[in-house]
Design a protein around this motif. Structure first.
Motif, PDB file in Angstrom:
ATOM      1  N   THR A 172      -3.255  25.396 -65.461  1.00 29.80           N
ATOM      2  CA  THR A 172      -3.971  26.064 -66.546  1.00 29.80           C
ATOM      3  C   THR A 172      -4.671  25.000 -67.378  1.00 29.80           C
ATOM      4  OG1 THR A 172      -2.023  26.025 -67.992  1.00 29.80           O
ATOM      5  CG2 THR A 172      -2.360  28.005 -66.651  1.00 29.80           C
ATOM      6  N   THR A 173      -5.802  25.377 -67.988  1.00 29.64           N
ATOM      7  CA  THR A 173      -6.575  24.392 -68.745  1.00 29.64           C
ATOM      8  C   THR A 173      -7.469  25.085 -69.766  1.00 29.64           C
ATOM      9  OG1 THR A 173      -8.100  22.518 -68.525  1.00 29.64           O
ATOM     10  CG2 THR A 173      -8.500  24.403 -67.097  1.00 29.64           C
ATOM     11  N   ARG A 174      -7.845  24.350 -70.794  1.00 29.45           N
ATOM     12  CA  ARG A 174      -8.854  24.802 -71.747  1.00 29.45           C
ATOM     13  C   ARG A 174     -10.127  23.977 -71.615  1.00 29.45           C
ATOM     14  NH1 ARG A 174      -4.111  25.852 -74.624  1.00 29.45           N
ATOM     15  NH2 ARG A 174      -4.007  27.966 -75.463  1.00 29.45           N
TER      16      ARG A 174
ATOM     17  N   LEU B  10     -17.279  28.512 -75.874  1.00 33.10           N
ATOM     18  CA  LEU B  10     -15.949  29.074 -75.889  1.00 33.10           C
ATOM     19  C   LEU B  10     -15.152  28.518 -77.048  1.00 33.10           C
ATOM     20  CD1 LEU B  10     -15.105  28.842 -72.089  1.00 33.10           C
ATOM     21  CD2 LEU B  10     -15.933  30.821 -73.343  1.00 33.10           C
ATOM     22  N   SER B  11     -14.226  29.342 -77.559  1.00 30.56           N
ATOM     23  CA  SER B  11     -13.373  28.900 -78.661  1.00 30.56           C
ATOM     24  C   SER B  11     -12.182  28.129 -78.111  1.00 30.56           C
ATOM     25  CB  SER B  11     -12.883  30.125 -79.445  1.00 30.56           C
ATOM     26  OG  SER B  11     -11.939  30.845 -78.675  1.00 30.56           O
ATOM     27  N   ASP B  12     -11.420  27.524 -79.037  1.00 35.04           N
ATOM     28  CA  ASP B  12     -10.266  26.736 -78.628  1.00 35.04           C
ATOM     29  C   ASP B  12      -9.161  27.601 -78.024  1.00 35.04           C
ATOM     30  OD1 ASP B  12     -11.511  24.478 -79.482  1.00 35.04           O
ATOM     31  OD2 ASP B  12     -10.551  24.442 -81.449  1.00 35.04           O
ATOM     32  N   ASP B  13      -9.220  28.911 -78.236  1.00 37.13           N
ATOM     33  CA  ASP B  13      -8.170  29.792 -77.742  1.00 37.13           C
ATOM     34  C   ASP B  13      -8.370  30.198 -76.293  1.00 37.13           C
ATOM     35  OD1 ASP B  13      -6.935  29.771 -80.207  1.00 37.13           O
ATOM     36  OD2 ASP B  13      -8.101  31.473 -80.945  1.00 37.13           O
ATOM     37  N   ASP B  14      -9.493  29.854 -75.695  1.00 41.27           N
ATOM     38  CA  ASP B  14      -9.757  30.256 -74.312  1.00 41.27           C
ATOM     39  C   ASP B  14      -8.897  29.454 -73.349  1.00 41.27           C
ATOM     40  OD1 ASP B  14     -12.006  32.250 -74.322  1.00 41.27           O
ATOM     41  OD2 ASP B  14     -12.862  30.676 -75.567  1.00 41.27           O
ATOM     42  N   LEU B  15      -8.372  30.150 -72.381  1.00 43.62           N
ATOM     43  CA  LEU B  15      -7.518  29.522 -71.382  1.00 43.62           C
ATOM     44  C   LEU B  15      -8.006  29.928 -70.000  1.00 43.62           C
ATOM     45  CD1 LEU B  15      -4.865  27.850 -70.984  1.00 43.62           C
ATOM     46  CD2 LEU B  15      -3.682  30.062 -70.780  1.00 43.62           C
ATOM     47  N   PHE B  16      -8.091  28.946 -69.103  1.00 47.93           N
ATOM     48  CA  PHE B  16      -8.496  29.201 -67.731  1.00 47.93           C
ATOM     49  C   PHE B  16      -7.303  28.987 -66.800  1.00 47.93           C
ATOM     50  CE2 PHE B  16     -12.536  28.261 -69.710  1.00 47.93           C
ATOM     51  CZ  PHE B  16     -13.430  29.094 -69.052  1.00 47.93           C
ATOM     52  N   ASN B  17      -7.175  29.871 -65.826  1.00 51.16           N
ATOM     53  CA  ASN B  17      -6.279  29.639 -64.706  1.00 51.16           C
ATOM     54  C   ASN B  17      -7.078  28.923 -63.626  1.00 51.16           C
ATOM     55  OD1 ASN B  17      -4.069  31.015 -65.877  1.00 51.16           O
ATOM     56  ND2 ASN B  17      -4.896  32.981 -65.203  1.00 51.16           N
TER      57      ASN B  17
END
Length: 223
Positions: free
Chosen positions: A106-108, A132-139
């Protein structure tokens, strides 16, 4: 009976050690793949062609953009050198087959560099995407392959927005970004050969835009 138990314990220890050795090898494989150097943008030759298709209006819109990398090296695709920062330290093995090993994480972060065309502004500074905001998370998933010399490298990197973002006025349902990499033909360095971006956005309940941009490196042989 006692001898049988001792043999079973010895066998269990061997299995445990074999499993531990395999796990360490997988970590070393990813580390080795990430250590491959990237070809500097200034040494890229040829052109970058981006095809963008926008759906959701009356008719699909298609845009084709071609960039001469000799004239605009700053518009090169995201660099292989960024992958260590993107993948981070939480990557774990999910599958392994002949010549193909896949790790999940997982990463931002998005890799620093150009991603998408004029409809998709996903240029990144190597931390978080500009849009994108700091709250976005990518799988994410990273696929490690083996080159002709038997050396590992990351051949594909896929990032998917973990969950939709926004509100009733505007909502991003999907952001998928995929990268392809290959060893350079003349130097021991890695080149980003293609990037695709798929974004699905809805606004005001009735506005929908589905955007797919694919950038492909059309590299000429260096002079």
């Amino acid at each position: 009976m006692g001898m049988a138990i001792m043999k079973m314990k010895a066998l269990a220890c061997l299995v445990f050690l074999a499993g531990a050795s395999g796990a360490a090898a997988h970590d070393a494989l990813l580390t080795q793949a990430l250590s491959r150097p990237a070809l500097p943008a200034g040494e890229l030759h040829g052109s970058l062609r981006t095809t963008t298709i926008v759906r959701g209006g009356k008719e699909p819109e298609t845009e084709v953009e071609t960039v001469d990398l000799d004239k605009s090296p700053d518009k090169a695709l995201a660099s292989y050198a960024e992958l260590g920062n993107v993948i981070g330290s939480d990557a774990h093995l999910v599958s392994q087959a002949a010549g193909r090993t896949v790790y999940a994480f997982t990463t931002r972060r998005l890799p620093r560099g150009r991603t998408g065309g004029s409809y998709v502004h996903a240029d990144s500074d190597g931390n978080d995407s500009d849009d994108l905001s700091d709250d976005d998370l990518f799988n994410g998933e990273a696929e490690v392959s083996i080159d002709a010399q038997g050396e590992p490298f990351i051949s594909h990197l896929d990032l998917h927005l973990a969950k939709p973002k926004g509100n009733l006025l505007a909502r991003t349902k999907k952001i998928n970004v995929s990268y392809a990499f290959a060893p350079n033909a003349t130097k021991e360095a890695m080149v980003t050969t293609a990037v695709s971006v798929h974004v699905d956005v809805r606004a005001l309940l009735f506005v929908h835009r589905d955007v797919h941009a694919e950038s492909v490196l059309l590299a000429d042989a260096p002079p």
